[in-house]
Design a protein around this motif. Sequence first.
Motif, PDB file in Angstrom:
ATOM      1  N   PHE A 156      22.523 -10.800 -29.530  1.00 29.90           N
ATOM      2  CA  PHE A 156      23.935 -10.437 -29.607  1.00 29.90           C
ATOM      3  C   PHE A 156      24.800 -11.287 -28.668  1.00 29.90           C
ATOM      4  O   PHE A 156      25.878 -11.740 -29.037  1.00 29.90           O
ATOM      5  N   ALA A 157      24.333 -11.460 -27.428  1.00 30.62           N
ATOM      6  CA  ALA A 157      25.108 -12.168 -26.405  1.00 30.62           C
ATOM      7  C   ALA A 157      24.175 -13.073 -25.598  1.00 30.62           C
ATOM      8  O   ALA A 157      23.834 -12.768 -24.459  1.00 30.62           O
ATOM      9  N   GLY A 177      17.896  -8.778 -20.169  1.00 32.65           N
ATOM     10  CA  GLY A 177      19.030  -9.373 -20.856  1.00 32.65           C
ATOM     11  C   GLY A 177      18.627  -9.977 -22.187  1.00 32.65           C
ATOM     12  O   GLY A 177      19.239  -9.713 -23.221  1.00 32.65           O
ATOM     13  N   ALA A 207      22.907 -12.816 -21.620  1.00 30.83           N
ATOM     14  CA  ALA A 207      21.484 -12.573 -21.348  1.00 30.83           C
ATOM     15  C   ALA A 207      20.927 -13.637 -20.411  1.00 30.83           C
ATOM     16  O   ALA A 207      20.191 -13.328 -19.472  1.00 30.83           O
ATOM     17  N   LEU A 244      19.901  -7.957 -25.274  1.00 34.06           N
ATOM     18  CA  LEU A 244      21.150  -8.568 -25.727  1.00 34.06           C
ATOM     19  C   LEU A 244      21.016 -10.011 -26.180  1.00 34.06           C
ATOM     20  O   LEU A 244      22.018 -10.642 -26.540  1.00 34.06           O
TER      21      LEU A 244
END
Length: 105
Positions: A14-15, A7, A19, A11
């Motif tokens: 980004f997120a 995660g 994650a 990511l």
Amino acid sequence: MKKQTAGHDLLGDFAPKFAELNDDVLFGQVWSRTDKLSERERIMITMACLQAQGAFPQLEHHMQHAKEFGITKDEMVEMITQLAFYGGWPKAWSAMNLAKKIYKD
């Protein structure tokens, strides 16, 4: 159990919250509760859900983990066959082809 970082690796920028939930909560806190369910049982349950949903990219990852954890080709084939009647025949075909790829050696 190996610490999950997918995660954060894939990511995290980004997120970050997603994650964190993936790595720290799902794979950190939930999967580590081996006093409730063994890792083997969690792998089998997870693969059943992923096959039933048709989530094949995720299923492939968990099948590889299952193989590394000691789930044999025969056990994998039997799980997929059992699930075929409850989760759908076409999904079982797709899962069987993933297993064939993973257990080719």
